[in-house]
Design an enzyme around this catalytic site. Structure first.
Site, PDB file in Angstrom:
ATOM      1  CE  LYS A   1      -4.008   2.252   2.132  1.00 15.74           C
ATOM      2  NZ  LYS A   1      -3.495   3.611   2.300  1.00 15.74           N
TER       3      LYS A   1
ATOM      4  CD  GLU B   1       0.237   4.908   4.209  1.00 19.53           C
ATOM      5  OE1 GLU B   1      -0.997   4.784   3.573  1.00 19.53           O
ATOM      6  OE2 GLU B   1       0.004   6.235   4.669  1.00 19.53           O
TER       7      GLU B   1
END
Length: 311
Positions: free
Chosen positions: A27, A167
């Site tokens: 991500k 993330e």
């Protein structure tokens, strides 16, 4: 392909899993970008249908040199702060419309999906096949990068991602077609809490601070009402405080845009159109953010689409 296709969006989940029918990608914290070329110079479009070629001219040049004459690809433009992607470092690019003199942030365009190639739509093809076509459709060198993925073992990869300070991951059903909008075939595994919020107002600065004190933020509930989530007073530099205050002064309105009462004596209300990214520790029981921190202004998501992602 004719007309605009809304990008496919991942849905948040707190469930981590491993499955041979899913793939797992890193991500990224950046700007979601559709790149489009139809025989002419490539174009870059944000998910809010804003043309952003001037913000990232090196990406346009790379697509022109390293891709074919007709394609639509999906990806994320990012900048790094150490080993972590940093949405904040992209802010000056988005504000000034190009590599501003005060921004030394090098950017990269990570391609992760393909919608059309050589005039043929491929959104109906399974994801694994689209990624195979995407891998062959471009010559990859910086700033153009292919988004690698991991097969099956999402749980171990998630633990590695969090240990590396990422993330999180995006889990994608391997046989899924490309569908516009939010989908349960793409899921977000987040290592840190954070999401977009709508700015509905701001408070006066205190002491020697300029611009504003804190942003008053919220999200839309299932009925479309803007619910108050708290105030964000940290994470700004001087240039951001000044630029955002100038922008908000042109958006003022008399009425509180939130469905809730907001007990801020120096509150100034604005039209709820600006979207920002906020990191935070957790949600409190009364629906407020604990330890929120400003991470940047988002240009790639309409305010009307901002909802609460985590509980």
């Amino acid at each position: 392909m004719n007309g605009w296709l809304t990008p496919m969006l991942a849905t948040h989940t707190d469930r981590r899993f491993s499955d041979e029918n899913w793939i797992f990608e890193r991500k990224l914290a950046g700007v979601r970008v559709l790149s489009i070329r139809d025989g002419w110079r490539p174009q870059l479009w944000s998910r809010s249908q804003r043309r952003i070629d001037d913000c990232f001219p090196e990406v346009v040049e790379a697509l022109a040199e390293l891709g074919g004459s007709r394609f639509i690809a999906d990806g994320e433009i990012v900048a790094y702060d150490g080993s972590a992607t940093s949405f904040y470092r992209l802010q000056s690019r988005l504000r000034h419309g190009g590599p501003a003199a005060n921004s030394q942030a090098q950017v990269y365009y990570y391609l992760f999906d393909l919608l059309s190639l050589d005039g043929a739509e491929v959104t109906h093809q399974p994801l694994r096949e689209r990624k195979r076509l995407l891998r062959k459709a471009f010559h990859y060198r910086d700033p153009l990068r292919y988004t690698e993925h991991r097969e099956r073992d999402g749980e171990a990869y998630y633990r590695q991602a969090c240990a590396r300070g990422w993330e999180g991951l995006i889990a994608k059903r391997a046989d899924s077609p490309y569908r516009a909008g939010p989908s349960g075939d793409w899921l977000k595994f987040k290592c840190v809490r954070g999401q977009e919020f709508v700015v509905g107002g701001f408070t006066d600065p205190q002491g020697s601070r300029l611009g504003f004190g804190a942003l008053l933020i919220g999200y839309h509930d299932e009925g479309g009402r803007l619910r108050y989530a708290g105030k964000v007073g940290t994470g700004y530099d001087f240039a951001t405080l000044r630029a955002m205050r100038d922008r908000m002064d042109a958006m003022t309105q008399a009425d509180n845009p939130f469905a809730d009462e907001v007990a801020e004596p120096t509150a100034h209300w604005i039209r709820p159109e600006m979207v920002i990214q906020v990191g935070f520790a957790e949600w409190t029981r009364d629906g407020r953010l604990r330890h929120p921190r400003f991470a940047g202004v988002r240009m790639d998501k309409p305010a009307t689409q901002v909802v609460r992602e985590t509980r």
